[in-house]
Design a protein around this motif. Structure first.
Motif, short mmCIF file in Angstrom:
data_model
loop_
_atom_site.label_atom_id
_atom_site.label_comp_id
_atom_site.label_asym_id
_atom_site.label_seq_id
_atom_site.Cartn_x
_atom_site.Cartn_y
_atom_site.Cartn_z
N GLU A 187 0.84 -1.21 0.00
CA GLU A 187 0.00 0.00 0.00
C GLU A 187 0.86 1.25 0.00
O GLU A 187 0.58 2.22 -0.72
CB GLU A 187 -0.93 -0.03 1.22
CG GLU A 187 -1.90 1.12 1.30
CD GLU A 187 -1.29 2.35 1.99
OE1 GLU A 187 -1.70 3.49 1.65
OE2 GLU A 187 -0.41 2.17 2.85
N GLU A 188 1.93 1.26 0.80
CA GLU A 188 2.83 2.42 0.84
C GLU A 188 3.52 2.62 -0.51
O GLU A 188 3.66 3.75 -0.97
CB GLU A 188 3.87 2.24 1.94
CG GLU A 188 3.32 2.38 3.35
CD GLU A 188 4.36 2.05 4.40
OE1 GLU A 188 4.27 2.55 5.52
OE2 GLU A 188 5.30 1.25 4.08
N ARG A 189 3.96 1.53 -1.12
CA ARG A 189 4.63 1.63 -2.41
C ARG A 189 3.70 2.21 -3.47
O ARG A 189 4.08 3.09 -4.25
CB ARG A 189 5.13 0.25 -2.85
CG ARG A 189 5.93 0.28 -4.15
CD ARG A 189 6.44 -1.09 -4.52
NE ARG A 189 5.38 -2.03 -4.80
CZ ARG A 189 5.08 -3.06 -4.02
NH1 ARG A 189 5.77 -3.30 -2.91
NH2 ARG A 189 4.08 -3.89 -4.34
N ALA A 190 2.45 1.74 -3.50
CA ALA A 190 1.49 2.25 -4.49
C ALA A 190 1.22 3.73 -4.25
O ALA A 190 1.14 4.52 -5.21
CB ALA A 190 0.19 1.45 -4.40
N ALA A 191 1.10 4.14 -2.98
CA ALA A 191 0.84 5.55 -2.67
C ALA A 191 2.02 6.43 -3.08
O ALA A 191 1.83 7.52 -3.64
CB ALA A 191 0.54 5.71 -1.18
N LEU A 192 3.24 5.97 -2.83
CA LEU A 192 4.42 6.77 -3.17
C LEU A 192 4.60 6.87 -4.68
O LEU A 192 4.91 7.95 -5.21
CB LEU A 192 5.66 6.15 -2.53
CG LEU A 192 5.80 6.32 -1.02
CD1 LEU A 192 6.97 5.51 -0.50
CD2 LEU A 192 5.97 7.79 -0.65
N LEU A 193 4.44 5.76 -5.39
CA LEU A 193 4.60 5.80 -6.84
C LEU A 193 3.53 6.66 -7.50
O LEU A 193 3.78 7.28 -8.53
CB LEU A 193 4.55 4.37 -7.41
CG LEU A 193 5.71 3.45 -7.00
CD1 LEU A 193 5.55 2.08 -7.64
CD2 LEU A 193 7.05 4.06 -7.34
N ARG A 194 2.37 6.71 -6.90
CA ARG A 194 1.30 7.56 -7.44
C ARG A 194 1.57 9.04 -7.13
O ARG A 194 1.37 9.91 -7.99
CB ARG A 194 -0.04 7.12 -6.86
CG ARG A 194 -1.24 7.89 -7.39
CD ARG A 194 -2.54 7.28 -6.92
NE ARG A 194 -2.63 7.19 -5.47
CZ ARG A 194 -2.54 6.06 -4.77
NH1 ARG A 194 -2.33 4.90 -5.39
NH2 ARG A 194 -2.61 6.06 -3.45
N ALA A 195 2.04 9.34 -5.93
CA ALA A 195 2.26 10.73 -5.54
C ALA A 195 3.51 11.32 -6.18
O ALA A 195 3.57 12.53 -6.43
CB ALA A 195 2.34 10.83 -4.02
N HIS A 196 4.52 10.51 -6.43
CA HIS A 196 5.81 11.00 -6.95
C HIS A 196 6.07 10.51 -8.37
O HIS A 196 7.23 10.38 -8.77
CB HIS A 196 6.95 10.54 -6.03
CG HIS A 196 6.86 11.07 -4.64
ND1 HIS A 196 7.44 12.26 -4.26
CD2 HIS A 196 6.26 10.57 -3.53
CE1 HIS A 196 7.21 12.47 -2.97
NE2 HIS A 196 6.50 11.46 -2.50
N ARG A 197 5.03 10.28 -9.12
CA ARG A 197 5.20 9.72 -10.47
C ARG A 197 6.04 10.63 -11.36
O ARG A 197 6.98 10.17 -12.02
CB ARG A 197 3.82 9.51 -11.12
CG ARG A 197 3.91 8.87 -12.51
CD ARG A 197 2.55 8.74 -13.15
NE ARG A 197 1.70 7.80 -12.44
CZ ARG A 197 0.64 8.13 -11.71
NH1 ARG A 197 0.29 9.42 -11.58
NH2 ARG A 197 -0.08 7.22 -11.11
#
Length: 293
Positions: A187-197
């Motif tokens: 969940e953290e990885r998906a949130a970070l990749l989405r926010a810092h794309r």
């Protein structure tokens, strides 16, 4: 922007560490080892087969004879070893780089985590085999995109834009995932990749342009054949150092972003807990006032 620049300068500084320099020199050692194994077991047979193949070409047999009369020697006996060397070197280089690339990303991410984020919890949100399968799938997609976009390379500006964009996308998808695989949850990885794309894609594209630097050395090797055996190891070392820099840049950026995300969530949870406690205290005060005569 602050996180992008900070991770960039930290990656540059980490490239000067002895451990990183040793890792970047590993492909040279592997290349020498593979070349020694190839030379010991296959050199004579390969050179003999290459010489027979050169002599068997009807269109070139007269040319070899003319060159032989001109220089008073057997041209194919001199040319065959050179053909074997030029054909075997790229294969040995690619195998060495693939082996080292698979072994470098993990240790470099661990180096950044141990030096900068020793207290960062490792939630192990991805397995090694899952990461490898994902990387292979993305690599196939990038190669397909390169093949499909080749007709557009005939347009002068696009040949300088499309390949780095494709390789940058691949670098961003693979290295950002690998940098977070050990420490972040799914969940953290998906949130970070989405926010810092966008910043991660910019890092990938810049690293893609840096990866073109060894191509200049390869071209120099073709132009100056006398220095071929010096320029090829130089190109390998530059390419590996670029890979190490890319892995360090993604590791610094992603782990710093993960630490900030967890700090923000902890602060929000603490604030919510404090608000719930204050509301509970107010309710108790109202209840006590209502019960009092």
């Amino acid at each position: 922007m602050r996180l992008l620049l900070d991770s960039f300068w930290r990656a540059v500084a980490y490239c000067m560490l002895p451990r990183v320099i040793v890792l970047s020199l590993l492909p040279l050692g592997l290349m020498v080892l593979l070349a020694a194994v190839f030379g010991y077991f296959f050199w004579d047979a390969t050179v003999a087969w290459t010489r027979e193949a050169l002599d068997a070409w009807p269109l070139l047999s007269s040319f070899w004879s003319w060159i032989g009369r001109l220089f008073s020697g057997d041209v194919t006996s001199v040319l065959a070893p050179l053909v074997v060397v030029f054909a075997a070197t790229p294969v040995i280089v690619v195998v060495s780089l693939l082996i080292v690339a698979g072994l470098m990303a993990g240790p470099l991410t661990t180096l950044v985590a141990d030096r900068r984020f020793p207290a960062l919890q490792r939630k192990k949100g991805a397995s090694f085999f899952g990461s490898v399968a994902r990387s292979l799938g993305l690599t196939v997609l990038a190669l397909l995109a390169l093949v499909v976009s080749m007709p557009l390379w005939l347009i002068p500006p696009l040949v300088l834009i499309l390949p780095p964009l494709i390789w940058g996308w691949l670098t961003y998808r693979v290295m950002s995932f690998d940098a977070l695989a050990e420490h972040a949850s799914a969940e953290e990885r998906a949130a970070l990749l989405r926010a810092h794309r966008l910043p991660l894609l910019c890092i990938g594209v810049l690293c893609g342009y840096l990866g073109a630097a060894p191509s200049i050395v390869w071209a120099s090797g073709l132009l100056f054949a006398a220095a071929f055996f010096v320029l090829v190891p130089l190109a390998i070392w530059i390419y590996t150092l670029v890979f190490a820099f890319s892995a360090l840049w993604f590791a610094h950026y992603c782990l710093d972003a993960l630490a900030q995300l967890r700090a923000q969530r902890e602060a929000a949870a603490a604030l919510a807990g404090a608000g719930s406690a204050s509301e509970g205290g107010a309710d108790q005060a109202v209840l006590s006032q209502w019960k009092s005569p």
